[in-house]
Write an enzyme that holds these catalytic residues in place. Structure first.
Site, PDB file in Angstrom:
ATOM      1  N   HIS B  77       0.741  -1.560  -0.588  1.00  0.00           N
ATOM      2  CA  HIS B  77      -0.030   0.054   0.142  1.00  0.00           C
ATOM      3  C   HIS B  77       0.322   1.321   0.308  1.00  0.00           C
ATOM      4  O   HIS B  77       0.662   2.093  -0.756  1.00  0.00           O
ATOM      5  CB  HIS B  77      -0.452  -0.057   1.380  1.00  0.00           C
ATOM      6  CG  HIS B  77      -1.547   1.501   1.611  1.00  0.00           C
ATOM      7  ND1 HIS B  77      -2.147   1.932   0.565  1.00  0.00           N
ATOM      8  CD2 HIS B  77      -1.347   2.087   2.307  1.00  0.00           C
ATOM      9  CE1 HIS B  77      -2.594   3.371   1.333  1.00  0.00           C
ATOM     10  NE2 HIS B  77      -1.718   3.571   2.467  1.00  0.00           N
ATOM     11  N   SER B 170      12.368   8.398 -12.511  1.00  0.00           N
ATOM     12  CA  SER B 170      11.832   9.742 -11.884  1.00  0.00           C
ATOM     13  C   SER B 170      13.129  10.843 -12.056  1.00  0.00           C
ATOM     14  O   SER B 170      13.297  11.983 -12.105  1.00  0.00           O
ATOM     15  CB  SER B 170      11.461  10.476 -10.126  1.00  0.00           C
ATOM     16  OG  SER B 170      11.636   8.670  -9.472  1.00  0.00           O
ATOM     17  N   HIS B 253      14.025  11.266   4.169  1.00  0.00           N
ATOM     18  CA  HIS B 253      13.093  12.539   3.956  1.00  0.00           C
ATOM     19  C   HIS B 253      13.686  13.443   3.183  1.00  0.00           C
ATOM     20  O   HIS B 253      11.791  14.464   2.865  1.00  0.00           O
ATOM     21  CB  HIS B 253      13.948  13.660   5.742  1.00  0.00           C
ATOM     22  CG  HIS B 253      13.254  14.028   6.607  1.00  0.00           C
ATOM     23  ND1 HIS B 253      11.937  14.221   7.211  1.00  0.00           N
ATOM     24  CD2 HIS B 253      12.894  15.416   6.150  1.00  0.00           C
ATOM     25  CE1 HIS B 253      11.133  15.716   7.467  1.00  0.00           C
ATOM     26  NE2 HIS B 253      12.034  16.370   6.802  1.00  0.00           N
ATOM     27  N   SER B 268       0.555  27.914  -3.739  1.00  0.00           N
ATOM     28  CA  SER B 268       0.430  29.441  -3.835  1.00  0.00           C
ATOM     29  C   SER B 268       0.248  29.406  -5.500  1.00  0.00           C
ATOM     30  O   SER B 268       0.339  31.074  -5.855  1.00  0.00           O
ATOM     31  CB  SER B 268       2.668  28.875  -3.840  1.00  0.00           C
ATOM     32  OG  SER B 268       2.799  28.109  -2.838  1.00  0.00           O
ATOM     33  N   HIS B 303      13.765  10.322  12.326  1.00  0.00           N
ATOM     34  CA  HIS B 303      13.602   8.949  12.065  1.00  0.00           C
ATOM     35  C   HIS B 303      14.014   6.863  12.991  1.00  0.00           C
ATOM     36  O   HIS B 303      13.510   5.891  12.852  1.00  0.00           O
ATOM     37  CB  HIS B 303      13.081   8.192  10.397  1.00  0.00           C
ATOM     38  CG  HIS B 303      12.468   9.188   9.996  1.00  0.00           C
ATOM     39  ND1 HIS B 303      10.805   8.782   9.516  1.00  0.00           N
ATOM     40  CD2 HIS B 303      12.883  10.251   9.238  1.00  0.00           C
ATOM     41  CE1 HIS B 303      10.729  10.273   9.074  1.00  0.00           C
ATOM     42  NE2 HIS B 303      11.627  10.565   9.307  1.00  0.00           N
ATOM     43  N   THR B 328       8.972  26.405   7.182  1.00  0.00           N
ATOM     44  CA  THR B 328       7.212  25.823   7.099  1.00  0.00           C
ATOM     45  C   THR B 328       6.566  26.917   7.008  1.00  0.00           C
ATOM     46  O   THR B 328       5.204  27.036   6.605  1.00  0.00           O
ATOM     47  CB  THR B 328       7.205  24.405   7.252  1.00  0.00           C
ATOM     48  OG1 THR B 328       8.318  23.761   6.802  1.00  0.00           O
ATOM     49  CG2 THR B 328       5.830  24.194   7.416  1.00  0.00           C
ATOM     50  N   LYS B 331       5.384  29.572   5.463  1.00  0.00           N
ATOM     51  CA  LYS B 331       5.218  29.769   3.584  1.00  0.00           C
ATOM     52  C   LYS B 331       3.297  29.448   4.272  1.00  0.00           C
ATOM     53  O   LYS B 331       2.677  29.882   3.953  1.00  0.00           O
ATOM     54  CB  LYS B 331       5.330  28.085   3.583  1.00  0.00           C
ATOM     55  CG  LYS B 331       6.298  27.927   2.671  1.00  0.00           C
ATOM     56  CD  LYS B 331       6.909  26.980   1.838  1.00  0.00           C
ATOM     57  CE  LYS B 331       5.981  26.931   0.952  1.00  0.00           C
ATOM     58  NZ  LYS B 331       6.578  27.066  -0.511  1.00  0.00           N
TER      59      LYS B 331
HETATM   60  C1  HEM Z   1       5.756  16.941   4.614  1.00  0.00           C
HETATM   61  C2  HEM Z   1       5.214  16.862   4.600  1.00  0.00           C
HETATM   62  C3  HEM Z   1       6.039  15.499   5.044  1.00  0.00           C
HETATM   63  C4  HEM Z   1       5.659  13.792   5.007  1.00  0.00           C
HETATM   64  C5  HEM Z   1       4.884  14.121   3.572  1.00  0.00           C
HETATM   65  C6  HEM Z   1       6.160  13.396   6.296  1.00  0.00           C
HETATM   66  C7  HEM Z   1       5.952  11.754   6.519  1.00  0.00           C
HETATM   67  C8  HEM Z   1       6.911  10.953   6.742  1.00  0.00           C
HETATM   68  C9  HEM Z   1       6.575   9.822   6.874  1.00  0.00           C
HETATM   69  C10 HEM Z   1       5.578   8.672   5.604  1.00  0.00           C
HETATM   70  C11 HEM Z   1       6.560   8.942   8.270  1.00  0.00           C
HETATM   71  C12 HEM Z   1       6.660   7.921   8.695  1.00  0.00           C
HETATM   72  C13 HEM Z   1       7.892   6.921   8.298  1.00  0.00           C
HETATM   73  C14 HEM Z   1       7.792   5.653   8.268  1.00  0.00           C
HETATM   74  O1  HEM Z   1       6.986   4.833   7.383  1.00  0.00           O
HETATM   75  O2  HEM Z   1       8.206   5.301   9.988  1.00  0.00           O
HETATM   76  C15 HEM Z   1       7.563  10.295   8.861  1.00  0.00           C
HETATM   77  C16 HEM Z   1       7.159   9.847  10.245  1.00  0.00           C
HETATM   78  C17 HEM Z   1       8.049  11.145  10.702  1.00  0.00           C
HETATM   79  N1  HEM Z   1       8.308  12.887  10.764  1.00  0.00           N
HETATM   80 FE1  HEM Z   1       7.131  13.586   9.327  1.00  0.00          FE
HETATM   81  N2  HEM Z   1       6.374  14.098   7.258  1.00  0.00           N
HETATM   82  C18 HEM Z   1       5.921  15.071   7.143  1.00  0.00           C
HETATM   83  C19 HEM Z   1       6.361  16.837   7.926  1.00  0.00           C
HETATM   84  C20 HEM Z   1       7.239  16.032   9.249  1.00  0.00           C
HETATM   85  C21 HEM Z   1       7.164  17.605   9.981  1.00  0.00           C
HETATM   86  C22 HEM Z   1       7.006  18.852   9.119  1.00  0.00           C
HETATM   87  C23 HEM Z   1       8.389  17.567  10.767  1.00  0.00           C
HETATM   88  C24 HEM Z   1       8.530  17.999  11.825  1.00  0.00           C
HETATM   89  C25 HEM Z   1       9.132  19.320  11.817  1.00  0.00           C
HETATM   90  C26 HEM Z   1       8.172  15.869  10.609  1.00  0.00           C
HETATM   91  C27 HEM Z   1       8.904  14.687  11.331  1.00  0.00           C
HETATM   92  C28 HEM Z   1       8.620  13.926  11.755  1.00  0.00           C
HETATM   93  C29 HEM Z   1       9.016  12.600  12.750  1.00  0.00           C
HETATM   94  C30 HEM Z   1       9.955  12.983  13.735  1.00  0.00           C
HETATM   95  C31 HEM Z   1       8.560  11.475  12.218  1.00  0.00           C
HETATM   96  C32 HEM Z   1       9.345  10.197  13.096  1.00  0.00           C
HETATM   97  C33 HEM Z   1       8.261   9.717  13.799  1.00  0.00           C
HETATM   98  C34 HEM Z   1       8.831   8.207  14.380  1.00  0.00           C
HETATM   99  O3  HEM Z   1       9.257   7.110  13.766  1.00  0.00           O
HETATM  100  O4  HEM Z   1       8.662   7.521  15.612  1.00  0.00           O
HETATM  101  N3  HEM Z   1       7.318  15.298   9.252  1.00  0.00           N
HETATM  102  N4  HEM Z   1       6.941  11.681   8.594  1.00  0.00           N
HETATM  103 CU    CU Z   2      11.511  12.821   8.104  1.00  0.00          CU
END
Ligand code: HEM
Ligand code: CU
Lengths: 194, 531
Positions: B77, B170, B253, B268, B303, B328, B331
């Site tokens: 998925h 890509s 990331h 935007s 992560h 961010t 924005k």
């Molecule tokens: C821009 C859009 C964002 C997307 C598409 C996104 C997407 C994701 C995804 C897919 C994961 C999970 C990864 C996994 O499978 O383990 C994740 C985890 C995480 N994201 Fe985001 N994220 C975004 C923005 C942010 C922002 C703005 C922050 C912090 C300022 C952030 C902080 C985190 C953190 C700390 C984790 C890890 C959490 C953990 O594993 O305990 N993310 N994010």
């Molecule tokens: Cu991240």
């Protein structure tokens, strides 16, 4: 498509290839980075000589508990035990711990032990002068062997750490299969429970 | 710049016909359409997998699928949605819009464009064929952590080659976009006059070229570890499985910003149109986007807070993660300020854009929460993180793409879509998406782990509500399909400008635009630059 666009594309293509290389470069770079910054906390322990170990200050007023943990990867038909589960040691005193490994299969197998220490902060202060993990271990069919590690805990170990666990996992070494093949007993047992 | 020699059939405006038009297409609009249709199909395939997940989780215990298959569902998925739906949809919009927005006749490399599209169905055929193989489809999580992923049966090389092909596709797409924008802008279209959608795509393209090869390297290492005796991640051979996590998230990331920046670009464009005011702080938007992209390479270990890191590392990655919130925030502030005292109307694209603004920000906040190292020890690998990334990905990114589709659909087809149906689509989606994802926060805080087919009975109520929300969200998306089909078939004629407040070169072309966008380059002045 203009010549300028082709030039841009070429530069970007080279950049992409370079980033592919960078992915591989990250493998050694992590270690270099950890060494340079002193951030190595992969739970890996240091190796020192007996002469260096003899110079470590002995702290007779402090006792640290070292616990031993033994694991065998499921692909390796061995038994692996520590003869002692814990030891109390004075920092600075060179100590020997004994382990027993036994090959339960009817073929020669080469194994390799990977050590780690928790808490990870303690790893920097845990040094070994001799360890069965420095080399690969070869056991013939049914062989049982005592193996040792000689270690010394640095007296600079932070005060808040009183217990540390030394953990080993035995894996089958990559070249083990070749040995088994050239062995007279070509049938390799996979019966781990016996 | 040779406008006349872009490719062979530039001088006549009749389209090639039949299946050949699509198979061998070198036209940016046709290829854009194919990307969008492909993304939509993958969106429903991935959605069907999500429905299997929600069906199993409707009750505690094991009912419908066995745990291995359940794990395949969560894994595939994610791969299908990220690489098959969101990324191709973004590239599709870029293909359609960028040449029209910068005043070019087509993309710089039309043939490479064709190739980068046709690699995609091939790559997904590889990936999805693993369902019929010994050992089943990938089930170790989309992050492909060793040693678990290496226990996959015959499917492993297929997974890895699929990732390689997706990467190649890509990267080619990204090179094409940068080469187009750098070399084919109309006279007067300076960089600081580019529409924001073009800017966000340039930056996304650079992220793609920097990050995708690293992922390709990481999965190649997996391949050689499994089949060629290397030991990058194999502790027995002196490797380190945690190293994979470092390499993967160095890609991972930046990848989340690859996904989100095009959505930022779309809203935007849309918010100024329906607020009937120029975008607030254009230059700061460009710099904020660039800073987000730059910083995204220094936060990967958020992560891995629980994987074991020195304290200095935990602190560094915590502060770096917090730092991303600053650009961010700029924005979000600018979008809000654009609406401030605007004469706003709420057509469907605007509704979806406002949805992005609110719900992406909500997801960003939970991201900040998880960026705080000590509390992440509680949130990590629970449903809280599932809530976080679904908020940023679905109402944050998928809504942005949908907003773009509604916004430009009249331009593409020449007909207005059905506004009533559009509004239904928005409200049903928005309500159901929150029923679907909001309770996941509660479950995560209460300790329900992610990626499990069974759970303790006290989690039942929220899980049932989530499953109902999921079904409602899935069904609501059928409205979009209906709206698009209806709009392609006909309807009220769209004007060239389509929307009263719309600016930009794409709205100077007729609706639908000619097969080759600008065969004679337009002259761009400050007055007509970005809305
Ligand atoms: C821009 C859009 C964002 C997307 C598409 C996104 C997407 C994701 C995804 C897919 C994961 C999970 C990864 C996994 O499978 O383990 C994740 C985890 C995480 N994201 Fe985001 N994220 C975004 C923005 C942010 C922002 C703005 C922050 C912090 C300022 C952030 C902080 C985190 C953190 C700390 C984790 C890890 C959490 C953990 O594993 O305990 N993310 N994010
Ligand atoms: Cu991240």
């Amino acid at each position: 498509m203009s010549a300028a666009a082709t030039r841009t594309a070429k530069k970007l293509f080279i950049f992409a290839i370079a980033m592919f290389g960078f992915g591989y470069a990250m493998v050694p770079l992590y270690n270099v980075f950890c060494d340079v910054t002193g951030l190595r906390l992969k739970g890996k322990t240091g190796e020192i000589t007996e002469t260096v170990a003899a110079t470590v200050y002995v702290d007779p007023n402090r006792l640290v508990t070292v616990a031993f943990d033994t694991n065998v990867n499921s692909a390796l038909p061995w038994r692996f035990k520590a003869q002692q589960y814990t030891m109390k040691v004075h920092p600075g005193v060179i100590t020997e711990a004994v382990f027993v490994v036994e090959n339960n299969s009817n073929a020669t197998v080469i194994g390799r032990a990977v050590p780690s220490v928790v808490p990870t902060q303690a790893a920097l202060f845990f040094n070994k002068t001799e360890c069965f993990c420095f080399t690969k271990q070869t056991l013939t069919a049914g062989e049982r062997k005592e193996i040792v590690v000689r270690f010394v805990v640095d007296s600079k170990l932070p005060k808040k750490i009183n217990t540390m666990t030394l953990s080993y996992t035995f894996y089958e070494a990559a070249d083990s299969k070749n040995v088994a093949q050239s062995d007279s007993n070509t049938v390799k047992a996979i019966d781990i429970k016996s | 710049m040779s406008y006349a020699a872009v490719h062979d059939d530039v001088h006549h405006d009749h389209k090639p016909t039949g299946i050949g038009r699509w198979l061998f297409s070198t036209n940016h609009k046709d290829i854009g359409t194919m990307y969008m249709v492909f993304a939509l199909i993958m969106f429903f395939i991935g959605g069907a997998m999500a429905m299997v997940i929600r069906l199993e989780l409707f009750q505690p215990g094991l009912q419908f699928v066995d745990p291995q298959f359940f794990n395949s569902m969560t894994t595939v998925h994610a791969l299908v949605m990220i690489f098959g739906a969101v990324m191709p949809a973004g590239v599709g919009l870029a293909n359609w819009m960028i040449p029209m927005m910068i005043g070019a006749p087509d993309m710089a490399f039309p043939r490479m464009n064709n190739m980068s599209f046709w690699i995609l169905p091939f790559a997904f055929a590889l990936l999805l064929s693993t369902f019929f193989m010994q050992g089943g489809a990938p089930a170790g999580g989309w992050t492909m952590y060793p040693p678990l992923v290496l226990q996959l049966g015959d499917g492993l090389p297929f997974l890895i080659f699929a990732v390689h092909f997706l990467g190649i596709s890509s990267i080619m797409g990204a090179i094409n976009i940068i080469a187009t924008v750098f070399n084919m802008r109309a006279p007067g279209m300076t960089f600081m006059r580019l529409p924001l959608f073009v800017w966000t795509w340039i930056i996304t393209a650079f992220l793609l070229i920097a990050a995708m090869p690293v992922l390709a390297g990481a999965v190649t290492m997996l391949l050689t570890d499994k089949y060629f005796g290397t030991a990058f991640f194999d502790a027995a051979g002196g490797g380190d499985p945690v190293l994979f996590q470092h390499v993967f998230w160095f890609f991972g990331h930046p990848e989340v910003y690859i996904l989100v920046l095009p959505s930022f670009g779309i809203i935007s464009q849309i918010i100024p149109t329906f607020a009937r005011k120029p975008l607030f702080g254009y230059a700061s938007m460009v710099y904020a986007t660039a800073s987000i992209a730059f910083l995204s390479f220094f936060v990967w270990a958020h992560h891995m807070f629980t994987a074991g890191m020195p304290l200095a590392g935990e602190l560094f990655f915590m502060y770096a993660t917090m730092a991303i919130a600053v650009p961010t925030g700029v924005k979000v502030f600018n979008w809000t300020a654009t609406m401030w005292r605007g004469s706003m109307t709420f057509e469907t694209p605007m509704l979806f854009s406002i949805g992005v603004l609110f719900m992406f920000t909500l997801g960003g906040f939970t991201g900040l929460m998880m960026g705080i190292t000590p509390v992440d020890f509680q949130y990590h690998d629970t449903y809280f993180i599932v809530a976080h990334f679904h908020y940023v990905l679905v109402p944050g990114i998928v809504f942005g793409i949908i907003a773009g589709v509604y916004y430009w659909l009249p331009k593409w087809t020449g007909y207005m879509y059905d506004e009533t149906l559009g509004k239904w689509h928005f409200w049903l989606s928005t309500i159901s998406v929150n029923v679907l994802f909001f309770p996941m926060h509660f479950l995560g805080l209460a300790g329900m782990p992610r990626r499990i087919p069974d759970y303790n009975t006290q989690f039942t109520d929220w899980n049932q509500i989530i499953s109902i929300g999921g079904l409602a969200f899935g069904l609501s998306q059928l409205i979009l399909v209906w709206v698009v089909i209806k709009c392609v078939r006909g309807g009220e004629k769209a004007t060239d400008q389509v929307w009263e407040g719309a600016h930009g070169l794409e709205f100077t072309l007729p609706s639908p635009p000619p097969f080759h966008s600008f065969t004679t380059p337009p002259k761009v002045t400050e007055a007509m630059a970005h809305s």
